[in-house]
Every structure is written in structure tokens, then in C-alpha cells.
Write a protein that holds these residues in place. Structure first.
Motif, mmCIF file in Angstrom:
data_model
loop_
_atom_site.group_PDB
_atom_site.id
_atom_site.type_symbol
_atom_site.label_atom_id
_atom_site.label_comp_id
_atom_site.label_asym_id
_atom_site.label_seq_id
_atom_site.Cartn_x
_atom_site.Cartn_y
_atom_site.Cartn_z
ATOM 1 N N GLY A 9 13.295 70.887 39.323
ATOM 2 C CA GLY A 9 11.319 71.480 39.489
ATOM 3 C C GLY A 9 11.814 72.225 41.117
ATOM 4 O O GLY A 9 10.740 72.501 41.896
ATOM 5 N N LYS A 10 12.970 71.186 41.745
ATOM 6 C CA LYS A 10 12.638 71.825 43.033
ATOM 7 C C LYS A 10 13.810 72.275 43.463
ATOM 8 O O LYS A 10 14.905 72.069 42.697
ATOM 9 N N CYS A 11 14.227 73.288 44.324
ATOM 10 C CA CYS A 11 15.172 73.958 44.193
ATOM 11 C C CYS A 11 15.622 74.912 46.242
ATOM 12 O O CYS A 11 14.859 75.390 46.609
ATOM 13 N N TRP A 12 16.870 74.140 46.396
ATOM 14 C CA TRP A 12 16.781 75.016 47.470
ATOM 15 C C TRP A 12 16.796 76.712 47.147
ATOM 16 O O TRP A 12 17.695 76.799 46.286
ATOM 17 N N ILE A 13 16.778 77.401 47.936
ATOM 18 C CA ILE A 13 16.684 78.998 47.660
ATOM 19 C C ILE A 13 17.756 79.503 49.676
ATOM 20 O O ILE A 13 17.287 79.473 50.353
ATOM 21 N N TYR A 14 18.795 80.108 48.548
ATOM 22 C CA TYR A 14 19.803 80.249 49.765
ATOM 23 C C TYR A 14 19.811 81.756 50.189
ATOM 24 O O TYR A 14 20.802 82.401 49.655
ATOM 25 N N TRP A 15 18.811 81.717 50.882
ATOM 26 C CA TRP A 15 19.025 83.570 51.122
ATOM 27 C C TRP A 15 20.227 83.541 52.444
ATOM 28 O O TRP A 15 20.218 84.444 52.691
#
Lengths: 264, 214
Positions: free
Chosen positions: B133-139
Motif C-alpha cells: 500500500g505504500k511506496c516510494w515514487i521516484y520522480w
């Protein structure tokens, strides 16, 4: 006798030959004069066109409406400046150093413009093919080119420019063509013919924004399986996208993504 | 906009916007965002792959714009990111997970990474449903952040000085940098990359680390 008779014959022959010779030389002189005057006219015309193109080259490149008019003028004068750049023209005399008239006149900027645009169109069609199944509306393409991700992108072009550029792709034997669905122009970049049912559905989508199976049943009095088969086919080719959040499944055409944006 | 998360601050989606940030309404959404079927995962494979990459672009630009470094999917579903109120379309949790899983894969360019709940300090809230449910978003990926940090230290002549982690992400000196207000865990990850490259060294213990760039 023979001798005497023959002499006038011979002299008449030679005089006729002389006459002929005169006629020919006179004709040749006339022809050269004609050619010369034509050449002068042509060079005058060329230099005028040159000046015109030079003084207005900025406008030609920057202003789509002006460019369209210029292109129309050229085609009215029977000058195909797209063709003239890859056919090394047989009137060769004008084309010094093997360059085409247009490349010479405009430093290649006008015909190159269309070739560049052609390349951009191919790029955009390729990039969006998986999204829209190889069918993209001209207006959508225009906004994409305006945003310009590719090299030389970010320019303002008119529908006319795009038509010309797509036409210029024809010699490549590729399958790029412009087709009309309803009153919208679409560029097709896959070698696929739509059948009548499919075109009808796409046309309906273009008018209504989306279609559902029951809409097709009611409006076209199609049998349910028929309507189903058509949208399934279109979906398999990525020509429509399904939206399952509206009760009945709605089918939308990705060729009109930007059009949908402006409509809502 | 708030991606209100019930989690400790180091895991919440960023709630304080930097001074320059504007309201989400001014964010230029990609055109597909207004295309209703965009919110239904497409059944045809080729269409779907294009849809996934559009979503990835959308999520990255949204997070970059709002300085969001990690997402909690359940909460994010109600934000404009996954919910276009204008056309009444929203992405459901299952599809959102599919998209993020794709982003986390090599095919999606590793632009996301799920945070496994077991290693987090958060309360083990409904771990079954919480999974993924949780994640890093690597822009920016940690390597890219590392490069940005190195470049910033170099540009501001701070090589050889010891900086605290707080200084880097909250200090005035980095106010205009993209990593300002960055999630501290992500910063640690990025600094670890610098250390591995031999460009920096980390001193001190948990909570009061300092870092020195060479």
C-alpha cells in the motif's frame, strides 16, 4: 544533253539546299532567341521569387497561414517544390551544382520544413501507436508537434502543412495517409483498412464522444452480437478504449484525446 | 492538497509545500487525464502498456509538482492524482497497485518501490491489506538524487564541511533545490549511494547524522 539538263537540276537542288539551310539556321536563331528570352524571363522570375522568398522566409517559416498561401501560389504556378528537391530536375541548367531550385533559393528551408515535419509526424505516430492503434486526429497531432518533444519540434503548423507533409511521405512507400471520419481528418499510420461497420462506429464516437453497445443497437438497429463484435475488434486494434465506470461499458476513441479534453 | 496519512511524519506524503509550490489546480495534467477510459485498466495488452506508461508519467509529474516522495495508496486514491472529479472517474485500488507494480518493475524504469510494512516503524496496521500500500515514487531515483546532492554541494562550495541531514533538506541554503523538504529516509538512501560511490561519508548515530562530501 544529259549534262545540260542535269546542271539546272543540280543547281536547283543546291539552291534548295541553301534555302533549307537558311530556313534551318533562321529557325535555330529564332529558337535560341526565344529560349534566351525565356531564360531571361525565367531568371527574372526566379530572382523575384528568390527575393520574395528571402524577404518573407521568416514569415514562411513562422506563419502557417502565410506558408499555406505561399504553397498554394507555387502549386498554381505548377511548381511542386516538394518534388523538385528529390527529382534532380531535367531543366538542369538552372540547378547549379545539382541542387534543386528550391533548395538553392531558400537554402533548403521550405522543402526541408516539410520533410522535417514529415519526420516529426512519423515520430509522433510511432510514439502514440500503442495508445491509439495508429489513428490520430490531425488536431491532436498539431498540439503534440506544438509541444514538440522531437528534434525541431515546438513549431506551429497548420492542417495544410500536415497534409503536405504527409503527402511528401508518399514516395517512401509507407502507409501514411489522411482519412476522413465525419468532418475530422485523421492520419492513419498502419496499413489497415477499416470495414464499414468500424468506420460507422468511429464516426459515431467522433460525433457523440463515446458509444455503448446499446447505443449502437438503438441508433443503427444492429443486432447485439454485431455491435459487440465491432467494438471488440476496434478494441483489439487499440482503436477504442473501454471505460467501465459508467454503468454500461463506454467505448472512447483515443484519436480524440485532446478533443475530448476541450469538450469536457 | 493533503495526502493525509495517519503515519509518522517520515512516511507521510509531504504535507508542507515549499513556498514556491502552487495549488494542484495549476498543475498541467497530461491530456489522457481527462479521457474517461484512462481510469479503467485496458484489457488489450498493447493498449495497456501504453496506458501504464502514461500513468507513470502522470504520477511522476504530479508527485514532482507537489513534492511528494512517497504515496500511501489507500489515501492517495481520493486525491486528484487518482480521482478526476471533473469527469467523475477514479482509479480503484487494485488497478493502482497494478500501475505501481509496473512502475516498480524494470520495464517501468524502476520509478517506484514498495515499502514493505515489516521494516517500517509504523504501527502494523492491517498488514494483509496494507501490503504494497505504500511506496516510494521516484520522480528522481536515489542515484539521481545522489547526483543532484553532489552537484549542489559542489556548486555551493560545501565540499569538506560536515552537513547535518536536517540542514540539507530544511536549510535555507537548499530552499530552491528540488530535494528541499525531502523525505528523510529517501535522503538516507540517496546519501548511501554517494557513500558507495566514495563521494561522501556519514558520521554519527541514528537521528544525528552528519555527512561530509569530498
Amino acid at each position: 544533253m544529259d549534262h545540260r539538263r542535269r546542271t539546272p537540276g543540280l543547281s536547283s537542288l543546291s539552291s534548295r539546299g541553301l534555302q533549307n539551310h537558311h530556313y534551318t539556321s533562321h529557325g535555330a536563331a529564332l529558337r535560341t532567341r526565344n529560349a534566351q528570352s525565356l531564360e531571361t524571363q525565367l531568371s527574372v522570375f526566379q530572382s523575384l521569387l528568390h527575393n520574395f522568398a528571402l524577404t518573407h522566409s521568416k514569415d514562411i517559416r513562422a506563419n502557417p497561414a502565410f506558408r499555406a498561401e505561399f504553397a498554394r501560389m507555387c502549386s498554381a504556378l505548377n511548381i511542386d517544390f516538394l518534388a523538385s528537391s528529390y527529382h534532380r530536375d531535367n531543366k538542369g541548367a538552372e540547378a547549379k551544382g545539382g541542387e534543386s531550385i528550391w533548395a538553392q533559393l531558400l537554402g533548403g528551408s521550405v522543402n526541408d520544413f516539410y520533410f522535417n515535419l514529415g519526420v516529426l509526424i512519423v515520430e509522433e505516430c510511432r510514439a502514440t501507436r500503442s495508445e491509439n492503434g495508429g489513428l490520430i486526429s490531425v488536431s491532436d497531432l498539431k498540439t503534440r508537434i506544438l509541444k514538440g518533444r522531437g528534434i525541431g519540434g515546438g513549431m506551429e503548423v497548420s492542417d495544410d502543412d500536415i497534409k503536405r507533409a504527409v503527402d511528401s511521405l508518399a514516395p517512401l512507400g509507407s502507409c501514411f495517409s489522411i482519412m476522413k471520419i465525419g468532418h475530422r481528418s485523421l492520419i492513419r499510420s498502419v496499413p489497415k483498412e477499416l470495414n464499414t461497420d468500424q468506420s460507422t462506429v468511429l464516426e459515431a464516437i467522433q460525433v457523440l464522444g463515446y458509444v455503448t453497445v446499446s447505443m449502437l443497437q438503438i441508433n443503427l438497429s444492429w443486432e447485439r452480437p454485431r455491435a459487440h463484435a465491432v467494438v471488440e475488434d476496434l478494441m483489439a486494434d487499440s482503436l477504442v478504449w473501454v471505460d467501465t465506470q459508467a454503468g454500461e461499458n463506454e467505448y472512447w476513441s483515443p484519436a480524440f484525446i485532446t478533443a475530448a479534453t476541450s469538450a469536457t | 492538497m493533503t495526502t493525509a496519512s495517519p503515519l509518522p511524519s517520515n512516511f507521510s506524503a509531504t504535507s508542507t509545500l515549499p513556498p514556491g509550490a502552487t495549488a494542484p489546480s495549476s498543475l498541467p495534467f497530461i491530456p489522457q487525464y481527462s479521457f474517461p477510459p484512462f481510469f479503467t485498466l485496458q484489457p488489450v495488452a498493447s493498449t495497456r502498456s501504453s496506458q501504464l506508461s502514461s500513468w507513470s508519467t502522470h504520477i511522476q509529474s504530479y508527485c514532482q509538482h507537489n513534492r511528494i516522495f512517497s504515496l500511501t495508496l489507500v489515501d492517495a486514491l481520493n486525491t486528484p492524482l487518482f480521482h478526476n472529479a471533473q469527469i467523475h472517474r477514479r482509479l480503484n485500488l487494485r488497478d493502482a497497485k497494478v500501475i505501481l507494480a509496473w512502475m516498480a518493475s524494470a520495464e517501468g524504469g524502476n520509478r517506484a518501490e514498495f515499502i514493505s510494512t515489516s521494516t517500517t516503524k509504523s504501527k502494523k496496521a492491517a498488514s494483509g491489506e496494507e501490503d504494497g500500500g505504500k511506496c516510494w515514487i521516484y520522480w528522481r531515483r536515489p542515484e539521481e538524487w545522489a547526483a543532484a546532492l553532489e552537484e549542489w554541494v559542489d556548486r555551493t562550495g560545501q565540499k569538506g564541511t560536515v552537513l547535518t541531514l536536517y540542514e540539507i533538506v530544511e536549510g535555507d541554503a537548499s530552499l530552491k533545490e528540488e530535494f528541499w523538504n525531502m523525505d528523510e529516509d529517501l535522503l538516507r538512501k540517496s546519501l548511501a549511494v554517494c557513500v558507495r560511490r566514495g563521494k561522501a561519508q556519514i558520521f554519527g548515530g541514528e537521528g544525528s547524522e552528519g555527512v561530509k562530501f569530498f
